[in-house]
Structures are given as structure tokens and as C-alpha cells.
Design an enzyme around this catalytic site. Structure first.
Site, PDB file in Angstrom:
ATOM      1  N   GLY A 104       0.834  -1.203   0.000  1.00  0.00           N
ATOM      2  CA  GLY A 104       0.000   0.000   0.000  1.00  0.00           C
ATOM      3  C   GLY A 104       0.860   1.242   0.000  1.00  0.00           C
ATOM      4  N   ALA A 105       0.548   2.171   0.902  1.00  0.00           N
ATOM      5  CA  ALA A 105       1.335   3.408   1.000  1.00  0.00           C
ATOM      6  C   ALA A 105       2.571   3.247   1.865  1.00  0.00           C
ATOM      7  CB  ALA A 105       0.456   4.534   1.541  1.00  0.00           C
ATOM      8  N   GLY A 106       2.783   2.068   2.429  1.00  0.00           N
ATOM      9  CA  GLY A 106       4.063   1.765   3.044  1.00  0.00           C
ATOM     10  C   GLY A 106       4.191   1.938   4.538  1.00  0.00           C
ATOM     11  N   LYS A 129       3.746  -0.211   7.019  1.00  0.00           N
ATOM     12  CA  LYS A 129       4.498  -1.331   7.583  1.00  0.00           C
ATOM     13  C   LYS A 129       5.885  -1.430   6.946  1.00  0.00           C
ATOM     14  CE  LYS A 129       0.574  -4.086   9.174  1.00  0.00           C
ATOM     15  NZ  LYS A 129      -0.469  -3.068   8.904  1.00  0.00           N
ATOM     16  N   ASP A 142       0.326  -7.997   4.337  1.00  0.00           N
ATOM     17  CA  ASP A 142      -0.746  -7.204   4.956  1.00  0.00           C
ATOM     18  C   ASP A 142      -1.943  -7.305   4.023  1.00  0.00           C
ATOM     19  OD1 ASP A 142      -2.220  -5.490   6.474  1.00  0.00           O
ATOM     20  OD2 ASP A 142      -1.051  -3.700   6.030  1.00  0.00           O
ATOM     21  N   CYS A 152      -6.466  -6.665   9.394  1.00  0.00           N
ATOM     22  CA  CYS A 152      -7.089  -5.832  10.424  1.00  0.00           C
ATOM     23  C   CYS A 152      -8.571  -6.174  10.508  1.00  0.00           C
ATOM     24  CB  CYS A 152      -6.866  -4.340  10.148  1.00  0.00           C
ATOM     25  SG  CYS A 152      -7.348  -3.792   8.502  1.00  0.00           S
TER      26      CYS A 152
END
Length: 395
Positions: free
Chosen positions: A213-215, A217, A282, A335
Site C-alpha cells: 500500500g502506502a508503506g 508497515k 498485509d 485488520c
């Protein structure tokens, strides 16, 4: 604005949120931002009051309400002072009439409550999913320690579970601080930070963040690696992945990004197959563990969506596993607190892949849940997560 006018404004905004939820449109946050942008005459106090009414009404309704007025009537059901504001005054809501529709209360639509219960969540666990979320940040250890950061911050910050997490008062505009611009911290829930701890990456390793995703993690992994080794962040979403290079530069994290084409992921990762020491997955999911932040999200889920997520989760597990060397490991994270997306996915993977075994790394919060680990807001004061770390056996 008068109190009654604020109630009517909240009703109008709720109508837009409900329509978007039914049509899989924009999030409530985005709708509210655009709604207020078009009404610049609304003052800051009125904006705060209207937002409070809207989000309180969203939390008070279980299934999707028929209208914003029905949602607000649910909120007013046990509040005589609010009911009195339905007075027909100028800019206020019309008086309440007999047998008027009132939205149903509860945690979520009944079918979803049943699935949460079947996943081992009791009434307290479920109620906590709609609590107000705190604001957590992660000290970027490439630049500063948690204690050094705590001293520098302009507000009191509470150390919470894990070695790098701090908790700030709700509503803190932390991203406006110079410390954020300097890359000294990232806004990230303590539970998300803990999921990264479960992969236990080390300096010098070859690591892949498969669904980056946008990073968020990715930056945790890069800090844990101390910029020694190789870190690859991948995703199929160009818009989200394009945000990572700027974030990584601010944080001082060295990372390569790779945009993948759906259905061609393994071919595009051929140079990594059987090479990675550690893979973070994730996975896309329903987000039931994040309702504290996006309570209207529970109005957007249906059983077919859960099935689609499960198919995607099985796919990314297969892709991620192919990248791991013998003796290497992967951590699967959602999540969501639905077993269909968490524990069931891991059980199915292990049944089909006998050369893998689960491990339970020691963590400062949460508890084992079947072959993985679970965090629940009621017990752990984090967002809700399920994650499992698996090790590929050496034949």
C-alpha cells in the site's frame, strides 16, 4: 448556528454518508471534508459540533439507517434535550411525529454480529470495536529513540506496548508538527506496529512487503533492518504505492518499490522466488478491526464481500509463500477479527502446505488465537488484528 440548526446539518451530512455507504462511495471523512468545504461559512465550533453529532449517530446505529433523520433520532432516543431540538425552528429539524422511523441500534447488522460471535468475540469485545480510537505514533529509530522523541513533543505522550509506540490525545494534529516533517515519527496504531514485530526482521536480511500500500508497515521493517539488507515493497495499487517513495525519503528508509499487475504477480517477482528471508503480507480485508476509526465501514460489508476477500487472501498467501527461502518466514496480517479472514485462512494454508509451520513470537500484548495471534480493542487498547507468523521448513 443554533443547536437545532447543528442537528439539521448533521442530518444532511448523514444522508450523504448513508448514500455513499449504500453505493460503495467515498468515506465519511472525505464526505464531511467536502461538505464543510462547500460551506465555508460554518465556523470551527459548529464544525466540531456537527462532526461529533454525525459520528455519534453512526456509532449508535447497527444496520444502515434509512435516512440521516432516522439515524439522528436513534441518537436522540435516550436524550430528551436532543429530542427537544426537533422543534421546527428556522434551519432546525421538523418536529417528531408519531410512528416516525428510528434507526435500529446495535453493533452491526445482525448477520455480521453473528459472525463476530462465531469468531470468539463476546459482547464487550464487539462493543469495543466502536470505541473512539486514540492516536498512536511510532518513533523512527533510524533517527531518534522513543524517549528522545517523547521529550521533544509539544504534548504529553504515553509509552504504550512495544518498544517504539507513543499514544497522544485524540484529535492531536501530529502531522503538522516539525518533528513529523523531519521524519522522526509516523502515525501508526500500536497494534499495526506489533504485527510488524511478529515478522522479527533483522539487519542484513532480504525482505518483501507484498501488499505494501502506502508503506506504513514497510517503514517499520526498514527501521528494524537499520537500512542493511534488501527491502522490496510491492502492490497492485499504483496510487497508493506512489506515496511510499516520499514517505521513505522523509523517514530515511532505503526501499525499492515494484508495481505489480493483477494476475501476474508471481511472474513479476520471479527474481525473488525462494530468496526472501522474510515476507510481510498485509492482506486486503474487511477491516472489522478498524471500525473505531471508520464506523460507517460496517455498513459497506456484505457476505459476498467477505467471500471475495477470502479468495484474495488465499491468493496473496500463495504468492508470498513462493518468495520465501527454506528456513525463512512470513507474517500474514489482517485488520479483521473475523475468523474467515484470519484463523481460517491460516488453517487452510497449513493444511495445503505441510512444509510450513506456525510460530508464536513473544509479544507485549494480545493473546494466541488458534495458529496465530489476536489483538482486540477491549483488552489490548489497539485496533483489532489477527496475524500469524509461519516458517518454511528446511527439507
Amino acid at each position: 448556528m443554533t443547536p437545532a440548526a447543528r442537528v439539521q446539518a448533521a442530518i444532511d451530512l448523514l444522508d450523504a454518508v448513508i448514500a455513499a455507504a449504500r453505493g460503495q462511495g467515498a468515506s465519511a471523512d472525505r464526505i464531511a471534508a467536502e461538505w464543510f468545504r462547500a460551506r465555508r461559512y460554518v465556523g470551527s465550533k459548529d464544525r466540531r459540533a456537527i462532526r461529533e453529532l454525525v459520528w455519534s449517530a453512526i456509532r449508535a446505529c447497527g444496520p444502515v439507517p434509512v435516512s440521516g433523520r432516522a439515524a439522528m433520532l436513534r441518537l436522540a432516543a435516550d436524550d430528551p434535550a436532543m429530542r427537544a431540538l426537533f422543534d421546527g425552528s428556522t434551519y432546525g429539524p421538523a418536529p417528531i411525529v408519531a410512528d416516525e422511523a428510528v434507526a435500529e441500534g446495535g453493533i452491526a447488522p445482525q448477520w455480521l454480529v453473528e459472525r463476530l460471535s462465531a469468531s470468539g468475540l463476546d459482547a464487550d469485545d464487539q462493543a469495543s470495536l466502536l470505541d473512539r480510537a486514540p492516536l498512536d505514533i511510532r518513533a523512527n529509530t533510524l533517527k531518534i529513540s522513543r524517549e528522545e522523541l517523547r521529550v521533544r513533543l509539544p504534548v504529553e505522550a504515553e509509552p504504550v506496548m512495544g518498544p517504539h509506540a507513543l499514544r497522544l490525545p485524540s484529535g492531536t494534529a501530529a502531522e503538522a508538527w516539525p518533528e513529523f516533517a523531519e521524519g522522526l515519527f509516523e502515525v501508526q496504531d500500536a497494534g499495526s506496529q506489533m504485527a510488524c514485530m511478529a515478522l522479527h526482521v533483522q539487519p542484513g536480511e532480504a525482505v518483501v512487503d507484498l501488499c505494501a500500500g502506502a508503506g506504513g508497515k514497510t517503514l517499520v521493517l526498514g527501521a528494524a533492518m537499520a537500512n542493511r539488507g534488501t527491502l522490496l515493497a510491492c502492490d497492485i495499487d499504483r496510487a497508493r504505492l506512489s506515496r511510499l517513495p516520499e514517505r521513505a525519503a522523509r523517514a530515511g528508509v532505503l526501499v525499492e518499490t515494484r508495481l505489480l499487475n493483477p494476475g501476474q504477480e508471481l511472474a513479476m517477482l520471479d527474481d525473488w522466488q525462494g530468496r526472501a528471508d522474510a515476507v510481510m503480507i498485509d492482506a486486503p480485508c474487511s477491516g472489522t478491526g478498524t471500525w473505531r476509526r471508520n464506523p460507517e465501514a460496517r455498513w459497506r460489508i456484505d457476505a459476498k464481500a467477505i467471500d471475495r476477500y477470502c479468495a484474495m487472501q488465499a491468493n496473496v498467501l500463495t504468492i508470498g509463500a513462493a518468495l520465501v527461502r527454506p528456513g525463512g518466514r512470513l507474517t500474514y496480517v489482517v485488520c479483521s477479527l473475523l475468523d474467515a479472514e484470519g484463523a481460517d485462512r491460516i488453517a487452510a494454508f497449513l493444511a495445503a502446505n505441510p512444509d510450513w509451520e506456525p510460530v508464536l513470537p513473544p509479544l507485549p500484548a494480545g493473546r494466541p488465537h488458534r495458529q496465530g495471534w489476536r489483538l482486540v480493542p477491549f483488552r489490548d487498547r489497539t485496533d483489532g488484528f489477527f496475524f500469524a507468523t509461519l516458517v518454511r521448513r528446511v527439507n
